[in-house]
Scaffold this motif. Structure first.
Motif, PDB file in Angstrom:
ATOM      1  N   LEU A 290       0.892  -1.688   0.079  1.00 55.25           N
ATOM      2  CA  LEU A 290       0.078  -0.275  -0.170  1.00 55.25           C
ATOM      3  C   LEU A 290       0.861   1.433   0.219  1.00 55.25           C
ATOM      4  O   LEU A 290       0.244   2.020  -0.744  1.00 55.25           O
ATOM      5  CB  LEU A 290      -1.405   0.343   0.867  1.00 55.25           C
ATOM      6  N   ASN A 293       4.890   4.200  -3.983  1.00 60.35           N
ATOM      7  CA  ASN A 293       4.458   5.217  -4.137  1.00 60.35           C
ATOM      8  C   ASN A 293       5.519   5.369  -6.138  1.00 60.35           C
ATOM      9  O   ASN A 293       6.498   4.817  -6.477  1.00 60.35           O
ATOM     10  CB  ASN A 293       5.074   6.492  -4.164  1.00 60.35           C
ATOM     11  N   TRP A 336      -1.900  -2.542 -10.186  1.00 59.97           N
ATOM     12  CA  TRP A 336      -3.050  -1.364 -10.014  1.00 59.97           C
ATOM     13  C   TRP A 336      -3.766  -1.566  -8.786  1.00 59.97           C
ATOM     14  O   TRP A 336      -4.418  -2.781  -8.478  1.00 59.97           O
ATOM     15  CB  TRP A 336      -3.684  -1.445 -11.090  1.00 59.97           C
ATOM     16  N   ARG A 339      -5.782   3.210  -4.328  1.00 61.54           N
ATOM     17  CA  ARG A 339      -5.747   4.148  -3.208  1.00 61.54           C
ATOM     18  C   ARG A 339      -6.437   5.049  -2.114  1.00 61.54           C
ATOM     19  O   ARG A 339      -6.992   5.832  -2.058  1.00 61.54           O
ATOM     20  CB  ARG A 339      -4.201   5.559  -3.978  1.00 61.54           C
ATOM     21  N   ASN A 340      -7.145   4.357  -0.941  1.00 60.28           N
ATOM     22  CA  ASN A 340      -7.942   5.231  -0.503  1.00 60.28           C
ATOM     23  C   ASN A 340      -8.012   4.246   0.713  1.00 60.28           C
ATOM     24  O   ASN A 340      -7.417   3.204   1.059  1.00 60.28           O
ATOM     25  CB  ASN A 340      -9.153   5.128  -0.683  1.00 60.28           C
ATOM     26  N   GLU A 344      -7.178  -0.269   2.741  1.00 63.68           N
ATOM     27  CA  GLU A 344      -6.790  -0.677   3.677  1.00 63.68           C
ATOM     28  C   GLU A 344      -6.931  -0.420   4.557  1.00 63.68           C
ATOM     29  O   GLU A 344      -6.274  -1.822   4.925  1.00 63.68           O
ATOM     30  CB  GLU A 344      -5.707   1.425   4.089  1.00 63.68           C
ATOM     31  N   SER A 347      -7.145  -4.356   3.379  1.00 66.66           N
ATOM     32  CA  SER A 347      -6.129  -5.439   3.551  1.00 66.66           C
ATOM     33  C   SER A 347      -5.588  -5.313   4.388  1.00 66.66           C
ATOM     34  O   SER A 347      -5.186  -6.805   5.169  1.00 66.66           O
ATOM     35  CB  SER A 347      -5.238  -4.042   2.464  1.00 66.66           C
ATOM     36  N   VAL A 353      -4.035  -7.900  -0.076  1.00 68.67           N
ATOM     37  CA  VAL A 353      -4.075  -6.487  -0.578  1.00 68.67           C
ATOM     38  C   VAL A 353      -5.745  -6.531  -1.822  1.00 68.67           C
ATOM     39  O   VAL A 353      -4.995  -7.621  -3.007  1.00 68.67           O
ATOM     40  CB  VAL A 353      -3.358  -5.652  -1.528  1.00 68.67           C
ATOM     41  N   LEU A 355      -6.287  -5.973  -5.134  1.00 68.27           N
ATOM     42  CA  LEU A 355      -5.224  -5.107  -6.581  1.00 68.27           C
ATOM     43  C   LEU A 355      -5.741  -5.596  -7.810  1.00 68.27           C
ATOM     44  O   LEU A 355      -5.799  -7.080  -7.506  1.00 68.27           O
ATOM     45  CB  LEU A 355      -4.013  -4.822  -5.852  1.00 68.27           C
TER      46      LEU A 355
END
Length: 427
Positions: A290, A293, A336, A339-340, A344, A347, A353, A355
């Motif tokens: 998570l 970046n 991908w 992201r919020n 999180e 997960s 996660v 994804l």
């Protein structure tokens, strides 16, 4: 060692080969310190010159390493006092000492991502996507008969024990691991094998704390006993602790059991520590995924500053902690995910996660790209055995030692692994 023929005219005498010695004067000339001299003619000097040249040639041949041998030498801390041996599988192992007297053992397997290794990795890691696709097919496209078969198969898998069908499953797991070793061209570097052997002889369980997590921390397969990358009792009994979620998924729970996987819960953790059975696990967990970046691709992010639970358990049993790092995992998959805060929370609760990821041939939820996986293993960090009297002060102390040793391990090896322009960020 040679003197040109033009210089022979200036040679008057040479010292005897027994008691004579020659010293160089400040002006570069040579003078004899012995009064016993042997007068030589130019023709006699040529014979001595040829003898010296022949002795020099033989010495160089005895000390040289052929170009074919150097192709097997990857990178060692020092070029002196080293020894190199070839393993039966064609991979190269080397042991060497650096200035700090730390012996490094390098085991590098030639990479082969051909048909057979690819099939093996698909049987191992391809189930992640297979389970998803078969469930979607059963829900959307299957007729009643196909849907009944799918439901029956899933139900049977959930009802059967994780290690079903026993030894046959383990043999299949061993076969997959040996081929995966070639698929990823696995390279392992043990900085001090004697230190690991010493702890093995003390019947202590070692905690190999592996970083990073990345999309899937599949590189922990390097610790599988069939690969014999670790010495002694440790190498024969080591296992991998992984998220308990995979042992609740049909089919996956069998495959990960075949490759010696176990759930990473406190009960399993303590049981292996008390029984002296070493293991590896990833302390950072899915939180590291998570925190990736895309705007800062050179940052290697590890979520470890709050991960102190394993240090407390190590102190309670007196079990050493070994820093371990895996290079080149981050090119295994593209991914991908939204992201919020909701993602999180999900997960953390699920241990995975939610994804979308893709690997080789861009197949969604497929097998990873055949990256050259490079694992480095540091020295064991000894901790005192405190039982039920573990203090927060000691937890913080040894957790800081672990983080410092991990960062130093990364810095020592990052240039060789191609991470020279990357930075480790521990959050």
């Amino acid at each position: 060692m040679s003197i040109s023929m033009d210089d022979t005219a200036n040679i008057k005498s040479l010292p005897s080969r027994t008691n004579g010695s020659i010293s160089d004067d400040d002006d570069g000339s040579s003078s004899s310190r012995n009064s016993n001299v042997l007068q030589l003619q130019p023709s006699e000097f040529i014979g001595i010159q040829h003898s010296i040249e022949e002795d020099r040639r033989r010495y160089q041949e005895s000390m040289s390493i052929s170009m074919d041998d150097t192709a097997n030498i990857k990178s060692l801390p020092s070029r002196t006092n080293g020894s190199i041996s070839d393993d039966d599988d064609g991979s190269s192992s080397s042991r060497n000492s650096n200035d700090d007297d730390k012996k490094w053992k390098v085991h590098d397997t030639p990479q082969d991502s051909g048909l057979i290794p690819t099939i093996a990795v698909t049987l191992w890691l391809g189930w992640n996507g297979f389970v998803l696709w078969i469930m979607l097919y059963g829900i959307i496209f299957a007729d009643n008969v196909a849907r009944a078969v799918i439901i029956g198969s899933i139900s049977a898998s959930l009802a059967l024990p994780a290690n079903f069908p026993g030894q046959l499953g383990y043999r299949m797991g061993d076969w997959m691991m040996v081929r995966a070793e070639k698929y990823f061209g696995l390279k392992t570097v043990i900085e001090d094998e004697d230190d690991l052997i010493h702890h093995s002889e003390q019947n202590k369980a070692l905690i190999f704390a592996f970083s990073p997590h990345d999309m899937l921390p599949y590189a922990v397969f390097a610790f599988n006993p069939i690969l014999r990358r670790l010495p002694g009792k440790i190498g024969r009994e080591v296992s991998c602790l992984m998220t308990s979620a995979v042992f609740n998924v049909p089919f996956l729970k069998h495959v990960y059991s075949w490759v010696r996987g176990l759930p990473v819960d406190k009960r399993t953790f303590l049981r292996r520590l008390h029984s002296g059975e070493s293991f590896t696990f990833n302390p950072g967990g899915v939180q590291e995924v998570l925190m990736t970046n895309p705007q800062n691709p050179n940052d290697v992010i590890l979520y470890l500053k709050k991960r102190k639970g394993f240090v407390k358990l190590a102190l309670s049993t007196g079990s050493p902690i070994v820093t371990t790092f895996g290079f080149n995992l981050d090119g295994s998959y593209g991914h991908w995910f939204p992201r919020n805060a909701l993602v999180e929370r999900i997960s953390r609760r699920m241990g995975v996660v939610p994804l979308v990821f893709w690997g080789r041939w861009c197949i969604p939820f497929g097998i990873p790209n055949p990256q050259k996986i490079h694992i480095v293993i540091g020295r064991a960090i000894d901790v005192p055995k405190q039982g039920e009297s573990v203090t927060q002060e000691n937890i913080n102390k040894y957790h800081d030692i672990y983080l410092n040793e991990l960062e130093a391990l990364f810095e020592r090896h990052k240039h060789e692994a191609g991470y020279g322009d990357r930075q480790l960020k521990i959050i």
